[in-house]
Each structure stands twice: as structure tokens, then as C-alpha cells.
Scaffold this motif. Structure first.
Motif, short mmCIF file in Angstrom:
data_model
loop_
_atom_site.label_atom_id
_atom_site.label_comp_id
_atom_site.label_asym_id
_atom_site.label_seq_id
_atom_site.Cartn_x
_atom_site.Cartn_y
_atom_site.Cartn_z
N GLY A 84 -12.85 28.46 -11.26
CA GLY A 84 -14.36 29.37 -11.28
C GLY A 84 -15.02 29.26 -9.99
O GLY A 84 -14.57 28.34 -9.31
N PRO A 85 -16.23 29.51 -10.29
CA PRO A 85 -17.09 29.42 -8.77
C PRO A 85 -17.35 27.95 -8.60
O PRO A 85 -17.78 27.83 -7.13
CB PRO A 85 -18.49 30.08 -9.41
N ARG A 185 -14.45 26.40 -25.12
CA ARG A 185 -14.84 27.68 -24.54
C ARG A 185 -15.98 27.24 -23.46
O ARG A 185 -16.18 27.90 -22.66
CB ARG A 185 -15.26 28.78 -25.42
N HIS A 186 -16.80 26.26 -23.85
CA HIS A 186 -17.88 25.93 -22.84
C HIS A 186 -17.35 24.87 -21.75
O HIS A 186 -17.80 23.73 -21.79
CB HIS A 186 -19.11 25.39 -23.73
N GLU A 187 -16.35 25.33 -21.01
CA GLU A 187 -15.73 24.44 -19.99
C GLU A 187 -16.29 24.76 -18.76
O GLU A 187 -16.36 25.84 -17.99
CB GLU A 187 -14.30 24.88 -19.91
N LEU A 192 -12.41 30.75 -18.28
CA LEU A 192 -11.35 31.13 -19.45
C LEU A 192 -10.31 32.07 -19.01
O LEU A 192 -9.35 31.97 -19.86
CB LEU A 192 -12.48 32.04 -20.34
N ALA A 193 -10.12 32.44 -18.12
CA ALA A 193 -9.07 33.37 -17.52
C ALA A 193 -7.71 32.35 -17.62
O ALA A 193 -6.65 32.89 -17.61
CB ALA A 193 -9.06 34.00 -16.40
N HIS A 208 -5.97 28.41 -29.82
CA HIS A 208 -7.26 28.16 -30.46
C HIS A 208 -8.40 27.98 -29.57
O HIS A 208 -8.49 27.03 -28.83
CB HIS A 208 -7.16 27.03 -31.83
N ILE A 209 -9.41 28.83 -29.46
CA ILE A 209 -10.42 28.81 -28.48
C ILE A 209 -11.50 28.22 -29.55
O ILE A 209 -11.96 29.02 -30.35
CB ILE A 209 -10.72 30.39 -27.85
N LEU A 210 -12.24 27.16 -29.29
CA LEU A 210 -13.15 26.66 -29.98
C LEU A 210 -14.37 26.49 -29.56
O LEU A 210 -14.52 26.60 -28.10
CB LEU A 210 -12.57 25.35 -30.79
#
Length: 250
Positions: A84-85, A185-187, A192-193, A208-210
């Protein structure tokens, strides 16, 4: 959580020493893990991939693919799509390794971002599940003599991991080990890609996306453990030899 898992599985968690003078994710860590498996006579194993441990675990899997019973993927990066950025400054540092660019690439090595890895983006009721303030201990350890230098060396060396992404992709495509993905998901590190890329590698993988963070187990240990044990036992039950000669590498 390790006590619960150990009721039915052999769990190995090796905190391999990483000297701050010469840190390579594929060097001393890999050798330490390989020797540990040999010393304990561990055969078939499930390997838990997370954070800095992902390159080490994948390297071990690629060296002994016939010994991999399965992969458990938890916020672990092995694809360019996952950057990511936050990584833009790191890319610039790798391309042009000046002191100024190193400072930009390592500007996240702060107390605030250490806490962000635990709490960033989490709903208040989810963050409340975290016991104590583990980021304080993390920050204390990071400030021990030589530890910041080690962090900077790891960031610099990660370019060598990225250079092996094609080889990793080839291993995953050829061997297709059973896999389970658990993702907070709050990574802050990986986009998320990255999860989609893992699903493309493993079309039949259970994923599983938690609603958790980079350190997913801080808030979702119980459901994660249940999913892992179900995956391990289910995978094992479908093996034709059905011999318990494996351990679980964490």
C-alpha cells in the motif's frame, strides 16, 4: 492460545536470534528454523505465516515442500499487490539507498505507529478486547541496544524477499499445499488486495477476513484458534497415510 493448541498438536515457536550486525530474513533465521526441525525430528508440519516470519516460513516450505502439511496465512505478504501507500518511501530507499531515503523509509519506527499496529482502525468495542497495552512492551524491546539498527536492516533486506516473489509464486502454483487464511482487515502494512492474490494462488482455500488488526490474535484468539484446529484436523483426516509425524510451526 498456545496451551489450547498444544492439547492436540505439537507446537514449535522458535524465537531465532537475529543479530543486529548482519540481519537477513533468508539467512540466520532460516538456518535456525531448519536446524530446529531436524533437532526435534519434526516431519510433516503446518507453517504459520505472519509478518517478518512469512519469508522465513516460506523459505522453509520451499526447501522441504514434501514436509509441508499446510500453510496458515495471517497478515502475511508474498505479492506485489499487497504493498500500500506506506511502502512508497521504502521503494525509493531500495532504489536509491541514501541516508535521507532510509530516514523516510523508517519514519514509522515510532511509539505511535507501534500502537497503531494493534489499535489502528479498530472499532472501540473490538480494541477493548486487547489485554493491557502490549505496544508498550514492544516499544521497550525495540529500544534495547541494537534493536533499532536491526529493524532498519530488516527493512533494507526486505528488498531481497520481494525479489523472490516470483519464485514463491512458482512454489505455490506447483505444490498447492492446503491453506487457511485468517486476515485482520485493519492492516496498516499490507493492502487488502493481498488477500485476493492469496486466493488466486489457492482457489480452494478457506479464507476469513476478520474485524481485527495486524496482530489479529490480540482480539480474535478464540475464533482464530477454532478455525486453525478445524483446518489442521480436517486436513490431516484427508491425508492417505494418516500418520501423526508432524508438528505445527508457529
Amino acid at each position: 492460545m498456545q496451551r489450547r493448541g498444544a492439547e492436540r498438536n505439537l507446537i514449535l515457536r522458535d524465537d531465532c536470534p537475529l543479530g543486529h550486525r548482519a540481519v537477513r530474513l533468508g539467512g540466520s533465521s532460516r538456518a535456525c528454523l531448519t536446524l530446529s526441525f531436524r533437532y526435534r525430528s519434526v516431519g510433516q508440519r503446518f507453517i504459520y505465516l505472519h509478518d517478518w516470519g512469512a519469508p522465513v516460513g516460506l523459505d522453509s516450505a520451499m526447501r522441504s515442500p514434501d514436509q509441508v502439511a499446510g500453510l496458515i496465512i495471517q497478515n502475511a505478504n508474498a505479492h506485489r499487490s499487497g504493498f500500500g501507500p506506506l511502502w512508497e518511501a521504502t521503494f525509493e530507499f531500495w532504489a536509491n539507498p541514501t541516508a535521507e531515503n532510509e530516514a523516510k523509509a523508517t519514519s514509522h519506527l515510532t511509539f505511535e505507529f507501534t500502537r497503531e499496529q494493534y489499535t489502528g482502525g479498530l472499532p472501540e468495542e473490538v480494541a477493548a478486547r486487547i489485554k493491557g497495552e502490549p505496544w508498550i512492551e514492544d516499544w521497550t524491546v525495540m529500544n534495547l541496544p541494537g534493536r533499532m539498527e536491526m529493524q532498519r536492516a530488516l527493512i533494507a533486506d526486505y528488498a531481497n524477499v520481494v525479489a523472490r516473489f516470483d519464485a514463491i509464486a512458482d512454489y505455490l502454483w506447483r505444490w498447492q499445499p492446503p491453506a487457511l487464511m485468517l486476515w485482520g482487515r485493519h492492516e496498516p502494512y499490507f493492502a487488502l488486495a493481498e488477500t485476493v492474490s492469496w486466493l488466486e494462488d489457492f482457489p480452494r482455500m478457506e479464507a476469513h477476513i476478520l474485524d481485527g488488526s495486524h496482530f489479529l490474535l490480540e482480539t480474535h484468539a478464540e475464533p482464530a484458534l477454532a478455525l486453525m484446529l478445524e483446518f489442521i484436523e480436517g486436513t490431516w483426516m484427508h491425508r492417505p497415510d494418516h500418520k501423526r509425524d508432524w508438528g505445527t510451526g508457529w
